[in-house]
Design a protein around this motif. Structure first.
Motif, PDB file in Angstrom:
ATOM      1  N   ASN A 130       9.844 -39.348  -1.922  1.00  0.00           N
ATOM      2  CA  ASN A 130       9.803 -38.068  -1.224  1.00  0.00           C
ATOM      3  C   ASN A 130       8.565 -37.272  -1.653  1.00  0.00           C
ATOM      4  OD1 ASN A 130      10.322 -35.742   0.158  1.00  0.00           O
ATOM      5  ND2 ASN A 130      12.352 -35.384  -0.733  1.00  0.00           N
ATOM      6  N   THR A 131       7.674 -36.995  -0.690  1.00  0.00           N
ATOM      7  CA  THR A 131       6.462 -36.238  -0.999  1.00  0.00           C
ATOM      8  C   THR A 131       6.656 -34.733  -0.874  1.00  0.00           C
ATOM      9  OG1 THR A 131       5.702 -36.486   1.293  1.00  0.00           O
ATOM     10  CG2 THR A 131       4.955 -38.143  -0.299  1.00  0.00           C
ATOM     11  N   GLU A 132       7.853 -34.298  -0.419  1.00  0.00           N
ATOM     12  CA  GLU A 132       8.161 -32.865  -0.330  1.00  0.00           C
ATOM     13  C   GLU A 132       9.520 -32.595  -0.985  1.00  0.00           C
ATOM     14  OE1 GLU A 132       7.880 -31.488   3.659  1.00  0.00           O
ATOM     15  OE2 GLU A 132       5.756 -32.049   3.889  1.00  0.00           O
ATOM     16  N   PRO A 133       9.658 -32.875  -2.272  1.00  0.00           N
ATOM     17  CA  PRO A 133      10.953 -32.689  -2.944  1.00  0.00           C
ATOM     18  C   PRO A 133      11.346 -31.215  -2.998  1.00  0.00           C
ATOM     19  CG  PRO A 133       9.232 -33.122  -4.549  1.00  0.00           C
ATOM     20  CD  PRO A 133       8.601 -33.329  -3.202  1.00  0.00           C
ATOM     21  N   LYS A 134      12.640 -30.959  -2.886  1.00  0.00           N
ATOM     22  CA  LYS A 134      13.162 -29.595  -2.929  1.00  0.00           C
ATOM     23  C   LYS A 134      14.422 -29.554  -3.796  1.00  0.00           C
ATOM     24  CE  LYS A 134      11.519 -28.594   1.755  1.00  0.00           C
ATOM     25  NZ  LYS A 134      11.937 -28.223   3.142  1.00  0.00           N
ATOM     26  N   ALA A 135      14.703 -28.386  -4.331  1.00  0.00           N
ATOM     27  CA  ALA A 135      15.918 -28.212  -5.133  1.00  0.00           C
ATOM     28  C   ALA A 135      17.137 -28.580  -4.291  1.00  0.00           C
ATOM     29  CB  ALA A 135      16.024 -26.774  -5.614  1.00  0.00           C
ATOM     30  N   GLY A 136      18.040 -29.367  -4.880  1.00  0.00           N
ATOM     31  CA  GLY A 136      19.222 -29.806  -4.170  1.00  0.00           C
ATOM     32  C   GLY A 136      19.009 -31.050  -3.338  1.00  0.00           C
ATOM     33  N   GLY A 137      17.754 -31.499  -3.220  1.00  0.00           N
ATOM     34  CA  GLY A 137      17.442 -32.704  -2.455  1.00  0.00           C
ATOM     35  C   GLY A 137      17.237 -33.897  -3.373  1.00  0.00           C
ATOM     36  N   TYR A 138      16.688 -34.958  -2.819  1.00  0.00           N
ATOM     37  CA  TYR A 138      16.497 -36.193  -3.571  1.00  0.00           C
ATOM     38  C   TYR A 138      15.016 -36.447  -3.849  1.00  0.00           C
ATOM     39  CZ  TYR A 138      21.330 -37.318  -2.384  1.00  0.00           C
ATOM     40  OH  TYR A 138      22.694 -37.291  -2.252  1.00  0.00           O
ATOM     41  N   SER A 139      14.748 -37.180  -4.932  1.00  0.00           N
ATOM     42  CA  SER A 139      13.379 -37.609  -5.242  1.00  0.00           C
ATOM     43  C   SER A 139      12.917 -38.698  -4.280  1.00  0.00           C
ATOM     44  CB  SER A 139      13.301 -38.145  -6.677  1.00  0.00           C
ATOM     45  OG  SER A 139      13.623 -37.134  -7.602  1.00  0.00           O
ATOM     46  N   GLY A 140      13.891 -39.375  -3.659  1.00  0.00           N
ATOM     47  CA  GLY A 140      13.568 -40.427  -2.696  1.00  0.00           C
ATOM     48  C   GLY A 140      14.814 -41.134  -2.236  1.00  0.00           C
ATOM     49  N   TRP A 141      14.635 -42.262  -1.536  1.00  0.00           N
ATOM     50  CA  TRP A 141      15.770 -43.001  -0.977  1.00  0.00           C
ATOM     51  C   TRP A 141      15.542 -44.497  -1.196  1.00  0.00           C
ATOM     52  CZ3 TRP A 141      13.049 -39.058   1.186  1.00  0.00           C
ATOM     53  CH2 TRP A 141      13.741 -37.870   1.439  1.00  0.00           C
ATOM     54  N   HIS A 142      16.584 -45.208  -1.618  1.00  0.00           N
ATOM     55  CA  HIS A 142      16.549 -46.654  -1.799  1.00  0.00           C
ATOM     56  C   HIS A 142      17.267 -47.331  -0.636  1.00  0.00           C
ATOM     57  CE1 HIS A 142      14.718 -46.640  -5.671  1.00  0.00           C
ATOM     58  NE2 HIS A 142      15.747 -46.096  -6.315  1.00  0.00           N
TER      59      HIS A 142
ATOM     60  N   ALA B 225      20.960 -55.616  12.392  1.00  0.00           N
ATOM     61  CA  ALA B 225      21.699 -54.408  12.019  1.00  0.00           C
ATOM     62  C   ALA B 225      20.728 -53.408  11.410  1.00  0.00           C
ATOM     63  CB  ALA B 225      22.785 -54.749  11.001  1.00  0.00           C
ATOM     64  N   PRO B 226      21.049 -52.111  11.490  1.00  0.00           N
ATOM     65  CA  PRO B 226      20.185 -51.117  10.852  1.00  0.00           C
ATOM     66  C   PRO B 226      20.336 -51.171   9.335  1.00  0.00           C
ATOM     67  CG  PRO B 226      22.119 -50.066  11.778  1.00  0.00           C
ATOM     68  CD  PRO B 226      22.179 -51.493  12.219  1.00  0.00           C
ATOM     69  N   PRO B 227      19.326 -50.764   8.598  1.00  0.00           N
ATOM     70  CA  PRO B 227      19.425 -50.733   7.130  1.00  0.00           C
ATOM     71  C   PRO B 227      20.281 -49.554   6.674  1.00  0.00           C
ATOM     72  CG  PRO B 227      17.358 -49.775   7.815  1.00  0.00           C
ATOM     73  CD  PRO B 227      18.028 -50.286   9.063  1.00  0.00           C
ATOM     74  N   ASN B 228      20.608 -49.576   5.398  1.00  0.00           N
ATOM     75  CA  ASN B 228      21.400 -48.490   4.811  1.00  0.00           C
ATOM     76  C   ASN B 228      20.598 -47.905   3.645  1.00  0.00           C
ATOM     77  OD1 ASN B 228      23.406 -46.737   4.040  1.00  0.00           O
ATOM     78  ND2 ASN B 228      24.796 -48.319   3.274  1.00  0.00           N
ATOM     79  N   PHE B 229      20.247 -46.635   3.744  1.00  0.00           N
ATOM     80  CA  PHE B 229      19.502 -45.945   2.695  1.00  0.00           C
ATOM     81  C   PHE B 229      20.404 -44.947   1.969  1.00  0.00           C
ATOM     82  CE2 PHE B 229      15.886 -47.522   5.032  1.00  0.00           C
ATOM     83  CZ  PHE B 229      14.882 -47.642   4.083  1.00  0.00           C
ATOM     84  N   LYS B 230      20.209 -44.838   0.656  1.00  0.00           N
ATOM     85  CA  LYS B 230      20.909 -43.844  -0.145  1.00  0.00           C
ATOM     86  C   LYS B 230      19.895 -43.085  -1.009  1.00  0.00           C
ATOM     87  CE  LYS B 230      25.145 -44.809   1.128  1.00  0.00           C
ATOM     88  NZ  LYS B 230      25.990 -43.823   1.851  1.00  0.00           N
ATOM     89  N   GLY B 231      20.146 -41.783  -1.164  1.00  0.00           N
ATOM     90  CA  GLY B 231      19.250 -40.962  -1.966  1.00  0.00           C
ATOM     91  C   GLY B 231      19.369 -41.251  -3.451  1.00  0.00           C
ATOM     92  N   TYR B 232      18.267 -41.030  -4.166  1.00  0.00           N
ATOM     93  CA  TYR B 232      18.294 -41.170  -5.625  1.00  0.00           C
ATOM     94  C   TYR B 232      17.556 -39.986  -6.241  1.00  0.00           C
ATOM     95  CZ  TYR B 232      13.375 -42.702  -5.496  1.00  0.00           C
ATOM     96  OH  TYR B 232      12.037 -42.751  -5.306  1.00  0.00           O
ATOM     97  N   GLY B 233      17.846 -39.709  -7.494  1.00  0.00           N
ATOM     98  CA  GLY B 233      17.146 -38.645  -8.209  1.00  0.00           C
ATOM     99  C   GLY B 233      17.478 -37.261  -7.671  1.00  0.00           C
ATOM    100  N   LEU B 234      18.758 -36.875  -7.733  1.00  0.00           N
ATOM    101  CA  LEU B 234      19.149 -35.554  -7.252  1.00  0.00           C
ATOM    102  C   LEU B 234      18.437 -34.473  -8.062  1.00  0.00           C
ATOM    103  CD1 LEU B 234      21.020 -33.982  -5.316  1.00  0.00           C
ATOM    104  CD2 LEU B 234      22.745 -34.000  -7.147  1.00  0.00           C
ATOM    105  N   ILE B 235      17.817 -33.540  -7.353  1.00  0.00           N
ATOM    106  CA  ILE B 235      17.036 -32.486  -7.994  1.00  0.00           C
ATOM    107  C   ILE B 235      17.924 -31.258  -8.217  1.00  0.00           C
ATOM    108  CG2 ILE B 235      14.995 -31.023  -7.793  1.00  0.00           C
ATOM    109  CD1 ILE B 235      13.842 -33.172  -5.909  1.00  0.00           C
ATOM    110  N   GLU B 236      17.920 -30.758  -9.429  1.00  0.00           N
ATOM    111  CA  GLU B 236      18.773 -29.607  -9.760  1.00  0.00           C
ATOM    112  C   GLU B 236      18.427 -28.391  -8.905  1.00  0.00           C
ATOM    113  OE1 GLU B 236      18.537 -28.698 -13.860  1.00  0.00           O
ATOM    114  OE2 GLU B 236      19.511 -30.549 -14.514  1.00  0.00           O
ATOM    115  N   VAL B 237      19.479 -27.611  -8.618  1.00  0.00           N
ATOM    116  CA  VAL B 237      19.299 -26.361  -7.860  1.00  0.00           C
ATOM    117  C   VAL B 237      18.873 -25.262  -8.826  1.00  0.00           C
ATOM    118  CG1 VAL B 237      20.426 -24.637  -6.425  1.00  0.00           C
ATOM    119  CG2 VAL B 237      21.026 -27.061  -6.186  1.00  0.00           C
TER     120      VAL B 237
END
Length: 536
Positions: free
Chosen positions: A430-442, A524-536
């Motif tokens: 994630n190049t635009e990380p925000k509080a409460g969001g993820y650092s990226g997705w696997h 089939a479509p892929p399945n992505f999950k967020g990682y690195g939850l950013i603190e609020v």
């Protein structure tokens, strides 16, 4: 200019040059140019008599045409080759003089001795509008023997080689790996056919400010007609080879009907702009070859628009062949690649996009953008022998960039992707990380977003089976792909693909639960999950 005006102009020009003594048919040289051998012994009874007119002659077996061309060059500083086929048995030593003809279809020079070059050049030569050839392909000769244009000294600013047809050589244009340099020279509008070593080999170092443009190389042995063209092309050591070139421009090089291990090689070249490289009827052979190789220390290339088409890619003839091979600390920018209408034979994983040779260093880099694999070839995993791997940054569009590590994509983006094929372990940073969001997705399940339309169908008359017979192009699916089947609510993973009695089957990881007829099988479509939850 009308055709009759052009003809009149050519006749007038030839007359002027004849009167000026530059035409090789001028007295006392009197070249013949009828396409047959005429040794000095036809005109002279002794070598001493011949040397009165041709002091450079060394034997009565010397061809009259060679003596005449060399004589005019030696006495006038330039020579004009009129309409005809002029036979020579020694290389013409052009040096830094001018050798010109009417056109490359009319003014022919034929070398009859396989071990001899056709022309030798150095200083500031001008060579234009000629057809240069050996009478036969010089098989068994090694460069510099049997070359077309051979550098015997450095070539300096203002030199020009243009509108030439070079045929039947070891190498059409050759500079050894010695100490000869090429400075501010134009090499352009040249067709080179039938070669055993290379169409163009520029060895050495210190070549600066050169323009190489519109070079068309093709290596047909015979025209193949409706037969397999692989049986009709000649093998060569290289396609184009450029070494030690700095701050130059290479435009429009075309390698057609050629079988070799390395298509275009850049070794120790810095700040080179390469605009348009076209491969057609190209047949790779040997181990760890590439369409383009960037090797040698400090090589830096800016390459735009590479295409391969109508080529046979046979995995039984080559081991791991790539679009781009890098070595040492090479830095390559590749903008535009297309692979279309090629024929794949055998194992498609042999054909990679990028690979590194044994000299590669961790300071090497690749940036690639606008890559189009229309025929689905060149999908094998990238390979580099060092860790961490060479950074290969690839551009999907204006907002998406990615590279690969260990065969897994690392993407820069701001959200989960919405198109393309994704595999387990791929990730988005994630190049635009925000509080409460993820650092990226696997990516935790492989799949395809907005996949191409599938022509694969299946008919299930008896449910609760994991082996399904399919119709259509089974080759689009491989082991590990996740698929959906029209009418079923499940997502399946392919365990294997196989044939039985001529029918094609997929073995799935679970049973299909329904009956269905002519049901489309799709990614089939892929399945992505967020990682690195950013603190609020």
């Amino acid at each position: 200019m009308e055709k009759n005006e052009i003809t009149s102009w050519l006749v007038e020009t030839e007359t002027i040059l004849l009167e000026a003594g530059l035409n090789v048919r001028t007295s006392p040289y009197l070249a013949i140019g009828d396409g047959t051998s005429h040794p000095l012994s036809e005109r002279f009874s002794t070598l001493a008599n011949a040397q009165v007119i041709f002091p450079h002659a060394t034997a009565l077996t010397d061809e009259i045409d060679w003596c005449a061309i060399q004589g005019v060059l030696n006495s006038k500083g330039q020579a004009f080759i009129p309409d005809g086929d002029f036979q020579i048995n020694k290389a013409i030593d052009v040096g830094g003089k001018k050798l010109t003809g009417i056109s490359r279809s009319k003014s022919k020079i034929t070398q009859t001795k396989p071990s001899e070059a056709i022309l030798k050049v150095q200083s500031v030569p001008l060579v234009t509008d000629l057809y240069l050839r050996h009478s036969n392909l010089p098989r068994g000769e090694e460069v510099p023997n049997g070359t077309g244009i051979l550098l015997t000294g450095s070539v300096n600013d203002g030199s020009v080689f243009e509108r030439l047809y070079i045929e039947n050589t070891t190498s059409g244009f050759y500079n050894s790996d010695g100490e000869y340099h090429i400075y501010s020279t134009a090499i352009r509008d040249i067709r080179i056919s039938r070669f055993t070593h290379s169409p163009m080999y520029i060895g050495g170092y210190g070549h600066t400010g050169n323009l190489i443009s519109n070079i068309y190389a093709l290596n047909w042995n015979v025209w193949y007609g409706s037969n397999d063209p692989r049986n009709s092309v000649l093998k060569s050591a290289f396609g184009f080879f450029f070494k030690g070139m700095n701050e130059g421009i290479i435009n429009l090089i075309n390698l057609e009907a050629t079988s070799c291990n390395k298509g275009v090689v850049f070794s120790g070249c810095t700040s080179i702009d390469v605009n348009s490289v076209h491969f057609e009827q190209f047949h790779p052979i040997g181990n760890y070859g590439a369409l383009i190789s960037s090797i040698g220390r400090n090589t830096s290339l800016n390459i735009k628009n590479v295409t391969i088409t109508y080529s046979y890619l046979d995995s039984s003839l080559t081991t791991f062949f790539s679009i781009l091979n890098v070595g040492n600390n090479s830095k390559v920018y590749l903008d535009g690649f297309s692979s279309l209408e090629n024929t794949l034979i055998g194992d498609k994983t042999v054909f990679r996009r990028f690979q590194g040779d044994g000299t590669i260093q961790d300071t090497a880099s690749i940036y690639a953008t606008n890559l189009k694999f229309i025929d689905g070839i060149f999908n094998g995993n990238d390979y580099f022998s060092i860790s961490p791997v060479v950074p290969i940054v690839k551009r999907v569009n204006d907002n998406w960039f990615y590279w690969e590590e260990g065969g897994k994509k690392k993407v820069l983006g701001t959200a989960i992707p919405t198109n393309g094929q994704w595999k387990l372990g791929d990730s988005v940073i994630n190049t635009e990380p925000k509080a409460g969001g993820y650092s990226g997705w696997h990516c935790i399940d492989s799949g395809y977003l907005n996949p191409p339309v599938s022509d694969v169908t299946t008919t299930i008359l008896v449910p609760f089976t994991s082996n399904i017979k399919i119709n259509g192009n089974v080759d689009i699916f491989t082991k590990g792909d996740r698929i959906t089947i029209q009418g079923s609510a499940r997502t399946f993973k392919i365990i294997s693909t196989y044939t039985n009695g001529g029918d094609k089957y997929l073995q799935l990881d679970q049973n299909i639960e329904v009956k269905t007829k002519n049901a489309t099988v799709q990614y089939a479509p892929p399945n992505f999950k967020g990682y690195g939850l950013i603190e609020v």
